[in-house]
Design an enzyme around this catalytic site. Structure first.
Site, PDB file in Angstrom:
ATOM      1  N   ARG A  50      18.846  14.037 -30.901  1.00 27.26           N
ATOM      2  CA  ARG A  50      18.957  13.636 -29.486  1.00 27.26           C
ATOM      3  C   ARG A  50      18.337  12.247 -29.307  1.00 27.26           C
ATOM      4  O   ARG A  50      18.827  11.417 -28.561  1.00 27.26           O
ATOM      5  CB  ARG A  50      18.291  14.661 -28.549  1.00 27.26           C
ATOM      6  CG  ARG A  50      18.206  14.170 -27.107  1.00 27.26           C
ATOM      7  CD  ARG A  50      17.973  15.258 -26.053  1.00 27.26           C
ATOM      8  NE  ARG A  50      17.080  16.312 -26.454  1.00 27.26           N
ATOM      9  CZ  ARG A  50      15.747  16.192 -26.603  1.00 27.26           C
ATOM     10  NH1 ARG A  50      15.150  15.046 -26.360  1.00 27.26           N
ATOM     11  NH2 ARG A  50      15.020  17.229 -26.991  1.00 27.26           N
ATOM     12  N   TYR A 102      36.844   5.539  -9.361  1.00 32.29           N
ATOM     13  CA  TYR A 102      37.339   6.800  -9.931  1.00 32.29           C
ATOM     14  C   TYR A 102      36.799   7.964  -9.088  1.00 32.29           C
ATOM     15  O   TYR A 102      35.623   7.968  -8.714  1.00 32.29           O
ATOM     16  CB  TYR A 102      36.884   6.900 -11.401  1.00 32.29           C
ATOM     17  CG  TYR A 102      37.027   8.280 -11.975  1.00 32.29           C
ATOM     18  CD1 TYR A 102      38.261   8.945 -11.959  1.00 32.29           C
ATOM     19  CD2 TYR A 102      35.940   8.955 -12.510  1.00 32.29           C
ATOM     20  CE1 TYR A 102      38.392  10.224 -12.466  1.00 32.29           C
ATOM     21  CE2 TYR A 102      36.066  10.241 -13.025  1.00 32.29           C
ATOM     22  CZ  TYR A 102      37.295  10.868 -12.997  1.00 32.29           C
ATOM     23  OH  TYR A 102      37.417  12.147 -13.492  1.00 32.29           O
ATOM     24  N   LYS A 199      38.556   6.241 -22.529  1.00 32.99           N
ATOM     25  CA  LYS A 199      39.780   5.478 -22.192  1.00 32.99           C
ATOM     26  C   LYS A 199      40.122   4.488 -23.307  1.00 32.99           C
ATOM     27  O   LYS A 199      40.324   4.897 -24.419  1.00 32.99           O
ATOM     28  CB  LYS A 199      39.594   4.793 -20.840  1.00 32.99           C
ATOM     29  CG  LYS A 199      38.937   5.677 -19.774  1.00 32.99           C
ATOM     30  CD  LYS A 199      39.716   6.945 -19.504  1.00 32.99           C
ATOM     31  CE  LYS A 199      38.987   7.797 -18.475  1.00 32.99           C
ATOM     32  NZ  LYS A 199      39.279   9.216 -18.583  1.00 32.99           N
TER      33      LYS A 199
HETATM   34  O1  P1T Z   1      35.815  11.061 -17.712  1.00 37.37           O
HETATM   35  P1  P1T Z   1      34.593  10.322 -18.129  1.00 37.37           P
HETATM   36  O2  P1T Z   1      34.582   9.896 -19.558  1.00 37.37           O
HETATM   37  O3  P1T Z   1      33.331  11.032 -17.739  1.00 37.37           O
HETATM   38  O4  P1T Z   1      34.596   8.923 -17.336  1.00 37.37           O
HETATM   39  C1  P1T Z   1      34.575   8.817 -15.944  1.00 37.37           C
HETATM   40  C2  P1T Z   1      35.225   7.538 -15.499  1.00 37.37           C
HETATM   41  C3  P1T Z   1      34.428   6.450 -15.183  1.00 37.37           C
HETATM   42  N1  P1T Z   1      34.956   5.270 -14.786  1.00 37.37           N
HETATM   43  C4  P1T Z   1      36.285   5.112 -14.690  1.00 37.37           C
HETATM   44  C5  P1T Z   1      36.838   3.798 -14.233  1.00 37.37           C
HETATM   45  C6  P1T Z   1      37.158   6.155 -15.001  1.00 37.37           C
HETATM   46  O5  P1T Z   1      38.478   5.951 -14.894  1.00 37.37           O
HETATM   47  C7  P1T Z   1      36.619   7.412 -15.407  1.00 37.37           C
HETATM   48  C8  P1T Z   1      37.488   8.584 -15.715  1.00 37.37           C
HETATM   49  N2  P1T Z   1      38.798   8.488 -15.190  1.00 37.37           N
HETATM   50  C9  P1T Z   1      39.795   9.408 -15.333  1.00 37.37           C
HETATM   51  C10 P1T Z   1      39.639  10.581 -15.958  1.00 37.37           C
HETATM   52  C11 P1T Z   1      41.082   9.044 -14.714  1.00 37.37           C
HETATM   53  O6  P1T Z   1      42.131   9.637 -15.037  1.00 37.37           O
HETATM   54  O7  P1T Z   1      41.079   8.116 -13.899  1.00 37.37           O
END
Ligand code: P1T
Length: 382
Positions: A50, A102, A199
């Site tokens: 961790r 988001y 992403k």
């Molecule tokens: O899903 P996660 O890895 O926890 O990330 C969140 C997140 C943060 N910032 C942006 C700009 C994002 O697009 C996302 C996650 N977005 C999607 C799952 C979506 O389909 O837009």
């Protein structure tokens, strides 16, 4: 608009050194939770995974290199990275957040952290004067997502940095949509950059992850303490997959952006399309700003389809190459309905004000052939 040539080289080598014991060119997956010690607290630099793991260490170096930062931190999701940033605040602090974030980011701030008496104020950050007027003595953070999700508004990072500095606040930029290939917020004055590495950085729709990149060592230590104390870290295998993905980030981004430009131009000329949102189109309200602060327009395109909600569903179901799914930034093209999917948690009045309605469709253009993507859309629009 071009990728910096050195970035093609940087991504291939970021964070990775041949393994000193074996010469293995790729960082091994150190799938271990703990490390044997010679005497109490006498060890080779790792005591518990961790706190630190050699595969994750390599990834954190790669993250720092991607954003040209001194320090990088890896998290188990984009939202875990956001949570760690917010956890350096204290009750009573005020945060200005761009209105079009988001859906999950808004939900984290409104429904979880508001309980701890942290005050989040959402506003349209394309209007710099409005942001200036909203600053308070207790404003600790300005939180910017640019381009925004899902409407692809572009926010002036340098202007936001100047405002943050004028009040002793920190500027956070969620750089997920642009990727480090097309935008470098730290060079434009941001204090903290974060990514959902689920992403573009991950790029293959097979991991959930998050990243934080920082220059200031004291700030890094504060967020690193949250990472260690709260523990939302990625495992060694996810860390390895990300190291592998980063090598192709520049070539992938080049194709994502070529495809998105072709798709946006096609949609713009189609009679069934009401409005296209893409920073690379000359009519985009912040096109000039995007051309200045970004090195490419990335792979996301949103648009409003004319007609009823039923027409929208028919269109979504006719698509064959674009898969109907949440998320973005993978090699395969995805289509999303923000109102019912990724942004369903945004309060309805806010969605209406922003223009996230039944006719809004968001495309994540993958790296297939641009001709196939356009042909798929044309067939579904028949
Ligand atoms: O899903 P996660 O890895 O926890 O990330 C969140 C997140 C943060 N910032 C942006 C700009 C994002 O697009 C996302 C996650 N977005 C999607 C799952 C979506 O389909 O837009």
């Amino acid at each position: 608009m071009t990728i910096r040539p050195k970035d093609f080289t940087k991504v291939v080598h970021a964070g990775v050194e041949p393994d000193p014991r074996t010469g293995a060119i790729m960082t091994p997956i150190f799938q271990t939770s703990t490390y044997v010690q010679e005497a109490p607290n006498v060890h080779k630099g790792w005591d518990y995974s961790r706190a630190g793991n050699p595969t994750r260490d390599a990834l954190e170096e790669a993250f720092a290199a991607l954003e040209g930062a001194k320090h990088g931190l890896a998290f188990s999701s984009g939202l875990a990275a956001e949570q760690a940033i917010i956890q350096i605040l204290k009750p009573g602090d005020h945060v200005l957040v761009c209105d079009d974030v988001y859906g999950g980011t808004g939900r984290l701030f409104r429904r979880l952290f508001a309980k701890y008496d942290i005050h989040f104020e959402f506003l349209d950050m394309t209007q710099v004067e409005q942001v200036k007027a909203a600053l308070r003595p207790e404003t600790r953070l300005i939180w910017v997502e640019t381009p925004t999700n899902p409407l692809l508004k572009v926010i002036d990072i340098q202007a936001m940095s100047a405002l943050a500095k004028s009040k002793g606040a920190l500027l956070v930029v969620d750089n997920t949509f642009a990727s480090p290939i097309y935008q470098s917020p730290l060079e434009l004055g941001a204090d903290i950059v974060m990514h959902s590495t689920t992403k573009y950085i991950g790029g293959h729709s097979d991991i959930i992850g998050g990243a934080v990149m920082i220059n200031d060592t004291k700030l890094y230590e504060e967020i690193k303490f949250v990472q260690f104390a709260a523990g939302a870290v990625p495992g060694p295998f996810e860390s390895f997959l990300l190291l592998r993905s980063i090598k192709t980030l520049a070539v992938r981004m080049e194709k994502h952006s070529i495809n998105a430009q072709a798709v946006a131009q096609f949609l713009q000329g189609h009679p069934r399309v009401a409005e296209v949102f893409f920073p690379g189109l000359s009519h985009h309200p912040q096109h000039a700003l995007a051309a200045k602060q970004m090195r490419g327009y990335s792979g996301m395109v949103s648009f409003n389809l004319k007609g009823s909600y039923e027409d929208v569903v028919t269109f979504l179901q006719r698509l064959k190459v674009f898969a109907l799914a949440e998320s973005l930034g993978g090699v395969e093209s995805l289509v999303n309905h923000p109102e019912k999917m990724t942004h369903a948690s945004v309060p309805e009045d806010m969605r209406r004000k922003l223009g996230i309605g039944p006719n809004l469709i968001r495309l994540s253009c993958g790296i297939e052939s641009a001709e196939d993507l356009v042909a798929d859309l044309l067939e579904a629009l028949r």
